[in-house]
Design a protein around this motif. Structure first.
Motif, PDB file in Angstrom:
ATOM      1  N   ASP A  45      99.617   4.687  18.458  1.00 53.22           N
ATOM      2  CA  ASP A  45      98.288   5.213  18.793  1.00 53.22           C
ATOM      3  C   ASP A  45      98.395   6.442  19.685  1.00 53.22           C
ATOM      4  O   ASP A  45      97.644   7.406  19.543  1.00 53.22           O
ATOM      5  CB  ASP A  45      97.450   4.137  19.499  1.00 53.22           C
ATOM      6  N   HIS A  54      92.933   9.025  17.478  1.00 55.20           N
ATOM      7  CA  HIS A  54      93.038   7.826  16.659  1.00 55.20           C
ATOM      8  C   HIS A  54      92.447   8.098  15.283  1.00 55.20           C
ATOM      9  O   HIS A  54      91.439   8.775  15.156  1.00 55.20           O
ATOM     10  CB  HIS A  54      92.290   6.676  17.344  1.00 55.20           C
ATOM     11  N   THR A  57      88.866   5.996  15.409  1.00 57.95           N
ATOM     12  CA  THR A  57      87.954   6.117  16.559  1.00 57.95           C
ATOM     13  C   THR A  57      88.514   7.110  17.552  1.00 57.95           C
ATOM     14  O   THR A  57      89.558   6.861  18.139  1.00 57.95           O
ATOM     15  CB  THR A  57      87.772   4.766  17.253  1.00 57.95           C
ATOM     16  N   ILE A  62      85.777   6.401  22.539  1.00 55.08           N
ATOM     17  CA  ILE A  62      86.136   5.093  23.107  1.00 55.08           C
ATOM     18  C   ILE A  62      85.901   5.100  24.602  1.00 55.08           C
ATOM     19  O   ILE A  62      85.328   4.177  25.180  1.00 55.08           O
ATOM     20  CB  ILE A  62      87.606   4.764  22.796  1.00 55.08           C
ATOM     21  N   LYS A  85      93.142  -5.394  25.279  1.00 57.48           N
ATOM     22  CA  LYS A  85      92.048  -4.736  24.553  1.00 57.48           C
ATOM     23  C   LYS A  85      92.030  -3.232  24.831  1.00 57.48           C
ATOM     24  O   LYS A  85      91.847  -2.412  23.928  1.00 57.48           O
ATOM     25  CB  LYS A  85      90.724  -5.367  24.960  1.00 57.48           C
ATOM     26  N   ASN A  88      94.783  -1.515  22.929  1.00 58.98           N
ATOM     27  CA  ASN A  88      94.453  -1.360  21.516  1.00 58.98           C
ATOM     28  C   ASN A  88      93.452  -0.246  21.278  1.00 58.98           C
ATOM     29  O   ASN A  88      93.464   0.404  20.231  1.00 58.98           O
ATOM     30  CB  ASN A  88      93.897  -2.684  20.973  1.00 58.98           C
ATOM     31  N   GLU A  89      92.569  -0.020  22.240  1.00 53.15           N
ATOM     32  CA  GLU A  89      91.541   1.020  22.115  1.00 53.15           C
ATOM     33  C   GLU A  89      91.963   2.345  22.745  1.00 53.15           C
ATOM     34  O   GLU A  89      91.136   3.241  22.941  1.00 53.15           O
ATOM     35  CB  GLU A  89      90.235   0.530  22.756  1.00 53.15           C
ATOM     36  N   GLN A  90      93.263   2.435  23.110  1.00 51.88           N
ATOM     37  CA  GLN A  90      93.826   3.676  23.671  1.00 51.88           C
ATOM     38  C   GLN A  90      93.234   4.032  25.027  1.00 51.88           C
ATOM     39  O   GLN A  90      93.304   5.168  25.453  1.00 51.88           O
ATOM     40  CB  GLN A  90      93.628   4.852  22.704  1.00 51.88           C
ATOM     41  N   ARG A  91      92.667   3.089  25.727  1.00 54.90           N
ATOM     42  CA  ARG A  91      92.193   3.326  27.080  1.00 54.90           C
ATOM     43  C   ARG A  91      93.340   3.003  28.040  1.00 54.90           C
ATOM     44  O   ARG A  91      93.288   2.031  28.781  1.00 54.90           O
ATOM     45  CB  ARG A  91      90.957   2.464  27.366  1.00 54.90           C
TER      46      ARG A  91
END
Length: 349
Positions: A45, A54, A57, A62, A85, A88-91
């Protein structure tokens, strides 16, 4: 009998091996899945993020959709779940208050020996540093500084932090130089515009002043011409009257000469030095009396242009002049005259 027992023993052995094999395979599969979620997928990612985000998204979307959360109220499991989480959301480092690093750091704060959080932070550190470099290149300096400080909480002695801080300082300096250059260019443009405005105004003022001066000079020339014409007319009338009177007197007196006083030499003026230096010209009307012996007295200025510049020179010129007195029936007599004395630069050479 022995054969059946041997076959049965082998069957039992095979049955005992299968559960062990299944357990081993399950453990391996679990490790692979965990590696995918915690190491491989975050790494992929981040690589995708390096080339534009991404695939499904965008990171910016995000981050905007992830408001800060109250980490103080979360349990250890909740923090780990939120951290996974976020990964996974690249935060990874952003947004502030809702990113994987802050969740993992809070886990270590609550449980200093938590291996999951420590491993995740250590393994993700290089990819997070790469993300900070992108933020620096985007010139979001405040966000870059916050993320560097967050990385420093994980590994304060890591040399990567020194490199990131150097790049941040260099980008800030470059931006300052660019802004200063823009300010200098704007200042030069403003100065040039002001100078042009001032030059245009000066030119307009000069044109207006020249026009006023030209109009005034034309009016003065017209007034002088009209005044000279009147004086010439008056002189002609006076001369005609004097001639007529002289002719009558001569007839009655049996031929005695009657005439006005006349100069016996040209009247020479001395051009004033101040007027000569300032290139001034003008005229003076003087009135005077020519006595019976030819001398001059009672010299006074009647009119002048310009005032008080050539007055003294005109009076002095008349006083130095020599006249033949007026005659009445052949007898010298005092008479009064008026004369205009002109001062021209061409005559002073």
């Amino acid at each position: 009998m022995d054969t059946r027992n041997s076959r049965h023993a082998r069957s039992r052995a095979r049955g005992a091996v299968k559960p062990v094999t299944i357990a081993v395979l399950a453990i391996v599969a679990g490790l692979v899945i965990a590696s995918w979620f915690f190491i491989i997928k975050p790494h992929q990612d981040m690589e995708l993020s390096d080339v534009g985000g991404h695939p499904s998204t965008p990171v910016a979307q995000i981050q905007q959709a992830a408001p800060p959360v109250n980490v103080e109220a979360m349990s250890l499991n909740d923090l780990l779940a939120e951290a996974r989480k976020a990964m996974n959301e690249q935060r990874v480092l952003a947004p502030a208050g809702n990113n994987a690093f802050e969740f993992y750091l809070k886990v270590l704060q609550k449980q200093p020996g938590n291996q999951t959080a420590a491993d995740a932070l250590r393994e993700t550190f290089p990819f997070a540093a790469s993300g900070v470099e992108q933020v620096i290149n985007q010139r979001d300096f405040n966000e870059a500084g916050r993320e560097i400080d967050l990385l420093a909480k994980v590994d304060p002695t890591n040399y990567t932090l020194t490199i990131l801080r150097s790049k941040l300082d260099a980008q800030r300096k470059t931006l300052d130089e660019e802004q200063q250059k823009q300010l200098d260019q704007q200042h030069q443009q403003d100065l040039a515009a002001q100078q042009k405005t001032a030059a245009d105004k000066a030119a307009a003022d000069k044109a207006a002043s020249d026009k006023i001066a030209a109009d005034k000079a034309a009016q003065e020339q017209a007034a002088l011409a009209a005044q000279k014409a009147r004086q010439d007319e008056q002189a002609k009338v006076a001369q005609t009257a004097a001639t007529s009177q002289g002719a009558g007197d001569n007839t009655s007196a049996g031929g005695g000469e009657t005439r006005d006083a006349i100069p016996v030499s040209s009247i020479r003026v001395r051009y004033p030095a101040t007027a000569l230096r300032s290139n001034q010209e003008g005229w003076v009307d003087v009135q005077y009396t020519v006595n019976a012996d030819g001398s001059v007295s009672g010299v006074q200025v009647v009119n002048a242009e310009p005032r008080h510049v050539f007055d003294n020179a005109a009076v002095d010129a008349i006083r130095r002049a020599k006249f033949s007195p007026a005659l009445r029936n052949g007898t010298a007599t005092a008479s009064q005259q008026q004369k205009r004395i002109e001062f021209k630069l061409s005559n002073s050479q």
